[in-house]
Design a protein around this motif. Structure first.
Motif: not given
Length: 123
Positions: A10-13, A42-43, A89-92, A121-122
């Motif tokens: 999900g989306l988390v701050q 892209g990674k 940077e944990d966004t994936a 992660v915003s």
């Protein structure tokens, strides 16, 4: 055959927490090494954490050590990834993998994969 279903993304701050679950079906995975990998846009896919079937030894990528915890509930045929102090940077997309036939940190070692769950992660 083993089917893996991830959930909990999900989306988390930034600074927040999420717990991912990976439910296995088709066969008991209690003896398998289970792992989490992730792939950001892209990674390349990268190793996050793994847990052995026998003894439950755990391994972590340096980037998540101290923040993430992998665990398993063999009675539920499920593996978890508790993610704390999340960073942008944990966004994936996070993938669950089962049954390593080689090095635990190599994706090519794993026989079964889930479809992935998005973690954003915003900042």
């Amino acid at each position: 055959q083993v089917w893996l279903i991830e959930s909990g993304g999900g989306l988390v701050q930034a600074g927040g927490s999420l717990r991912l679950s990976c439910a296995a079906s088709g066969r008991t995975v209690s003896a398998y090494t289970m792992a989490w990998f992730r792939q950001a846009p892209g990674k390349e896919r990268e190793f996050v954490a793994a847990i052995r079937g026998s003894g439950g030894t755990t391994y972590y990528a340096d980037s998540v050590k101290g923040r993430f915890t992998i665990s398993r509930d063999n009675a539920k045929n499920t593996v978890y990834l508790q993610m704390n102090t999340l960073k942008p940077e944990d966004t994936a997309v996070y993938y669950c993998a089962a049954h390593s036939r080689g090095s635990y940190f190599l994706g090519a070692s794993y026989e079964y994969w889930g479809q992935g769950t998005q973690v954003t992660v915003s900042s």
